[in-house]
Scaffold this motif. Structure first.
Motif, PDB file in Angstrom:
ATOM      1  N   THR A 191      -7.280   0.916 -16.407  1.00 44.65           N
ATOM      2  CA  THR A 191      -7.604   1.598 -15.100  1.00 44.65           C
ATOM      3  C   THR A 191      -8.789   2.697 -15.103  1.00 44.65           C
ATOM      4  N   LEU A 218       1.965  -0.964  -8.133  1.00 42.87           N
ATOM      5  CA  LEU A 218       0.745  -0.888  -8.430  1.00 42.87           C
ATOM      6  C   LEU A 218      -0.241  -0.643  -7.072  1.00 42.87           C
ATOM      7  N   THR A 219       0.494  -1.145  -5.884  1.00 46.70           N
ATOM      8  CA  THR A 219      -0.413  -0.691  -4.689  1.00 46.70           C
ATOM      9  C   THR A 219      -0.144   0.737  -4.182  1.00 46.70           C
ATOM     10  N   ARG A 221      -0.075   3.306  -6.370  1.00 41.73           N
ATOM     11  CA  ARG A 221      -0.898   4.104  -7.257  1.00 41.73           C
ATOM     12  C   ARG A 221      -2.288   4.567  -6.329  1.00 41.73           C
ATOM     13  N   GLU A 223      -5.105   5.235  -7.389  1.00 46.11           N
ATOM     14  CA  GLU A 223      -6.218   4.625  -7.734  1.00 46.11           C
ATOM     15  C   GLU A 223      -6.809   3.347  -6.927  1.00 46.11           C
ATOM     16  N   MET A 224      -5.677   2.607  -6.505  1.00 53.45           N
ATOM     17  CA  MET A 224      -6.012   1.493  -5.835  1.00 53.45           C
ATOM     18  C   MET A 224      -5.936   1.742  -4.179  1.00 53.45           C
ATOM     19  N   THR A 225      -7.051   1.507  -3.750  1.00 49.54           N
ATOM     20  CA  THR A 225      -7.451   1.729  -2.482  1.00 49.54           C
ATOM     21  C   THR A 225      -7.383   0.404  -1.445  1.00 49.54           C
ATOM     22  N   THR A 227      -6.006  -3.194  -1.132  1.00 49.85           N
ATOM     23  CA  THR A 227      -4.884  -3.992  -1.793  1.00 49.85           C
ATOM     24  C   THR A 227      -4.738  -5.098  -0.865  1.00 49.85           C
ATOM     25  N   ALA A 236      -6.255  -5.955  -6.076  1.00 49.38           N
ATOM     26  CA  ALA A 236      -6.533  -4.329  -5.910  1.00 49.38           C
ATOM     27  C   ALA A 236      -7.848  -3.921  -6.160  1.00 49.38           C
ATOM     28  N   LEU A 238     -10.477  -0.821  -6.811  1.00 52.29           N
ATOM     29  CA  LEU A 238     -10.724   0.620  -7.083  1.00 52.29           C
ATOM     30  C   LEU A 238     -11.988   1.093  -6.689  1.00 52.29           C
ATOM     31  N   LYS A 244      -7.566   3.929   1.718  1.00 50.97           N
ATOM     32  CA  LYS A 244      -6.464   3.208   1.215  1.00 50.97           C
ATOM     33  C   LYS A 244      -5.691   2.159   2.315  1.00 50.97           C
ATOM     34  N   ASN A 246      -3.497  -1.689   2.839  1.00 48.72           N
ATOM     35  CA  ASN A 246      -2.985  -3.005   2.162  1.00 48.72           C
ATOM     36  C   ASN A 246      -3.052  -4.092   3.214  1.00 48.72           C
TER      37      ASN A 246
END
Length: 251
Positions: A191, A218-219, A221, A223-225, A227, A236, A238, A244, A246
């Motif tokens: 990552t 993971l979603t 976290r 860092e994950m914008t 997803t 995902a 970054l 952010k 989903n």
């Protein structure tokens, strides 16, 4: 129909209209990702080249693999059908790599080797390091890479073997054969090198509950914008410039 397959089909049916075709998506980046990549139906010449490799594998045979391995007496054609990424999923990897302009790709789990062909075909500058600890699958994949005749793919047993000269990584692919523990370790290690504008692809989201729990972890976290949950595959992004969000898409 098996329970797992039924669950996937119900999942797809329930999400058919949610964000399908980009409806209700306000982010320009996410809209492009959905309409121009995920839902893209245009053909690419690379599809035909890889389809030919697939056809040859289905008709081929392979010398004995490691004694005691479940596949030691299987002809390669049978192994190809059992362990190959589907054309639909392979084409998605092709389009995602093309969309991201991926040049440095890390793939955990080789399968029979076809996924790496899809990932590296969009660009002659693309290089893919495939992590495969199982020597039998590594042998099968290496056979495919050698037939392919390109030096874009390197097969290694561990993330410790990533090229020293590689700085940032553009794309990380976690295949369905990778355990959740291996996937978590890969996320923690890779990552930081995906920061800026990178992508993670997770296959086999709903093969079991632990896999789905991993995707949720993971979603969440930071860092994950952006997803995207495609039911069987997760994507995902970054990118600190994106908000952010989903999305759940029929695919």
């Amino acid at each position: 129909m098996k329970t797992g397959l039924l669950q996937l089909e119900l999942c797809r049916a329930c999400r058919f209209f949610r964000h399908h075709g980009g409806h209700g998506v306000h982010s320009p980046f996410a809209y492009r990702l959905i309409t121009e990549v995920i839902n893209e139906r245009r053909g690419y010449y690379g599809y035909d080249d890889i389809a030919l490799v697939r056809k040859q594998l289905y008709q081929d045979s392979l010398p004995e693999i490691r004694p005691g391995h479940p596949s030691d007496r299987w002809p390669l054609g049978m192994i190809a059908r059992r362990g190959a990424i589907s054309p639909k999923q392979g084409k998605l990897l092709f389009r995602l790599a093309n969309f991201m302009g991926a040049r440095r790709i890390v793939q955990l789990g080789s399968g029979i080797g076809l996924a790496s062909l899809y990932l590296t075909y969009p660009s002659r500058e693309a290089r893919c390091v495939v992590i495969e600890r199982d020597k039998s699958w590594a042998k099968i994949a290496q056979n495919v890479y050698e037939r392919w005749g390109r030096d874009a793919i390197c097969l290694v047993p561990s993330l410790d073997n990533l090229p020293d000269e590689w700085g940032r990584i553009d794309l990380l692919v976690l295949t369905s054969t990778v355990s959740v523990e291996e996937a978590r370790q890969a996320i923690e290690r890779v990552t930081p090198r995906l920061q800026g504008k990178g992508m993670i692809v997770v296959e086999g989201l709903r093969t079991d509950k632990t896999r789905l729990a991993f995707w949720r972890w993971l979603t969440e976290r930071e860092e994950m914008t952006v997803t995207v949950d495609l039911c069987a595959t997760g994507i995902a992004i970054l990118d600190t410039k994106l908000h952010k969000k989903n999305y759940k898409i029929y695919f």
